[in-house]
Structure formats: structure tokens, C-alpha cells
Design an enzyme around this catalytic site. Sequence first.
Site, PDB file in Angstrom:
ATOM      1  N   ASP A 242      42.388  17.030  13.727  1.00 19.48           N
ATOM      2  CA  ASP A 242      41.717  16.867  14.688  1.00 19.48           C
ATOM      3  C   ASP A 242      41.707  18.820  14.653  1.00 19.48           C
ATOM      4  OD1 ASP A 242      40.416  17.527  17.261  1.00 19.48           O
ATOM      5  OD2 ASP A 242      42.492  18.219  18.333  1.00 19.48           O
TER       6      ASP A 242
ATOM      7  N   ASP B 248      41.095  21.586  17.988  1.00 22.41           N
ATOM      8  CA  ASP B 248      40.907  21.653  19.453  1.00 22.41           C
ATOM      9  C   ASP B 248      42.689  21.328  19.190  1.00 22.41           C
ATOM     10  OD1 ASP B 248      38.889  23.465  19.829  1.00 22.41           O
ATOM     11  OD2 ASP B 248      37.566  22.320  20.068  1.00 22.41           O
TER      12      ASP B 248
HETATM   13  C1  XBP Z   1      38.701  19.271  21.865  1.00 20.58           C
HETATM   14  C2  XBP Z   1      37.481  18.734  22.540  1.00 20.58           C
HETATM   15  C3  XBP Z   1      36.242  20.387  22.715  1.00 20.58           C
HETATM   16  C4  XBP Z   1      36.166  21.965  23.255  1.00 20.58           C
HETATM   17  C5  XBP Z   1      35.285  22.903  23.756  1.00 20.58           C
HETATM   18  O1  XBP Z   1      38.975  17.898  21.818  1.00 20.58           O
HETATM   19  O2  XBP Z   1      36.514  18.258  23.803  1.00 20.58           O
HETATM   20  O3  XBP Z   1      35.560  19.982  23.117  1.00 20.58           O
HETATM   21  O4  XBP Z   1      37.417  21.499  23.920  1.00 20.58           O
HETATM   22  O5  XBP Z   1      34.129  22.961  22.834  1.00 20.58           O
HETATM   23  P1  XBP Z   1      39.091  16.901  20.514  1.00 20.58           P
HETATM   24  P2  XBP Z   1      32.941  22.446  22.803  1.00 20.58           P
HETATM   25  O6  XBP Z   1      40.144  17.909  19.759  1.00 20.58           O
HETATM   26  O7  XBP Z   1      39.872  15.724  21.329  1.00 20.58           O
HETATM   27  O8  XBP Z   1      38.251  17.291  19.245  1.00 20.58           O
HETATM   28  O9  XBP Z   1      32.173  23.532  23.577  1.00 20.58           O
HETATM   29  O10 XBP Z   1      32.075  23.131  21.333  1.00 20.58           O
HETATM   30  O11 XBP Z   1      32.283  20.943  22.717  1.00 20.58           O
HETATM   31 MG    MG Z   2      42.183  17.976  20.166  1.00 25.83          MG
END
Ligand code: XBP
Ligand code: MG
Length: 257
Positions: free
Chosen positions: A11, A13
Amino acid sequence: MTPTLRAVIFDVDGTLVDSEQSGHRVAFNEAFAAFGMPDRWDRTTYRELLAVTGGEHRLRSWFADPRSSTDGDDDPGARAADLHAWKTGWFTSMCRTGQIPARPGVGRLLGDLEAHDIDLAIATTGTRAWVDPLIDARFGLDRFDCIVTGDDVAHRKPAPDAYHRVLEILGLRADEALALEDSPPGLAAARSAGIACVVVANEETDHTQLVDAQLVTSGYGGPGAPMEVLSDPFGITRAGTLSAEVLMRLHAACAMQ
Ligand code: XBP
Ligand code: MG
């Protein structure tokens, strides 16, 4: 026969990078200000909103929240799309200017996996426009055999689509891969694709929803990156480092289950 660990799927983020509170949240708040809206997300509110994955969906669900300034808005979907496009531009420039740090110790793990001939892949719900420049700036894009973003799938996490797509591109079965995640929606996505999952928790992680994880740690370990083992149902490691060897042992133990 025990399947070999062929790929580790990361993943982005919260797992590869520390991007939520000091990155995405800041960019969302800049977008609210640029659109003349009084809404601002503080740390506590944003932590709660992380349960909704994908920035545009997060905005749309916020606009239906009584705390938002948009009560009675006749087209919250269009407003969310406009704000999210603006936020994506802002966040992309934060990525390009080095404002989003890698999680301590993850670079060492990536190198260790490469040294063991294990493919590196990415499954994220984030947007391609910032994912590629961020991964390139922090780790090098070419090191990853496959990067699937939220733009590439019909359903974002906790749906398994991104993981299914990675397996399809790499030509692997679910039992030939391991996922690394930081959150309950990410864990749910990996598990519903049938992939064993390590949660590398951070300050935002909701620890009440991690029972499905095959290993939970507080970090990657190694120099400058302390790691506590928070849950280890297979009894894999007490060592202070998440290494390729630990992940291979975990993968083998999951296969024998
Ligand atoms: C992370 C997210 C992302 C970011 C925002 O979830 O939900 O949407 O917070 O990015 P994960 P965008 O780590 O489970 O992938 O604004 O580009 O959507
Ligand atoms: Mg994440």
C-alpha cells in the site's frame, strides 16, 4: 508443495510513506480554502474520515455530514470532483517538492526483498497523478514491477479489486504474494483477495480492526526505525526488524495453515 513468495504488494499511504496527516489532510484543507469554503479537517476528524478510502469519496461523504458547510448543496458530487481535482494538483506538487517522507526503514526492506529476487508491487486507492511522481522521487519507479492505483479499478479498498489487478498483471496466484498495509480497509482488501497481510501500523491505525492480519508491527525496524511486534499469531518473529527472511517465513507458515 509450499508456494514460493514471488511478490510483496505495498500500500502507499501510511505504508510506504507518511502521507496522510501532513500531506493529504493539508492538501484537502488548502482546497477548501481555495474554494472559499470554511471547512477544515483537524487531525482527529481526518483520522475518523480515513475509514472512507479515496479522496473524492471522502469529500462526498463529508458533504453529507452535518459538520460540513454544504448542507443543502444541490450537487455535492460535482463539488467533490472539483475540489478533488484541485487537491490532486496541490498534493502532486507536495510530492514533487519532497514534502512527503518515506516511512523509516521501508527503503531497507525494499532493497532486502530485491536482493532475494522478490518482486515489488503497489496496490493503492490513491490517484495516479501523484502516485507515480511520489514513488519515483522516494524510491525509484523502475523498481516496482507493477503499480495499480485507484484510477485503475472499479472499486477501491476495502474491495479487493486493486489486489486482483496486481495478481493478474504479475501472473501470480494469491498464495504467491504477501501484502503490506497500514489500515483496516487495506487489510480487508488484501484478505478478500486471499492474500496474507502484514499490518505495519502507524499513529492513524485503528487497532480494533486488525484481527485478520497475519502479523502486526509498529514499524519496519532497523537503524532509526524501532519496531514492536503487536500481534504475531504464527509466532514468526521477536526480532526488531521486518526483513525479507521474516516475510518469507511468515508466507511459508500461512501456506501450511
Ligand atoms: C489511502 C486513501 C487515499 C488518500 C487520498 O488509502 O484513501 O485516498 O487518503 O488520496 P490506502 P486521493 O492507503 O488504503 O490506499 O485523494 O488521491 O484519493
Ligand atoms: Mg494506507
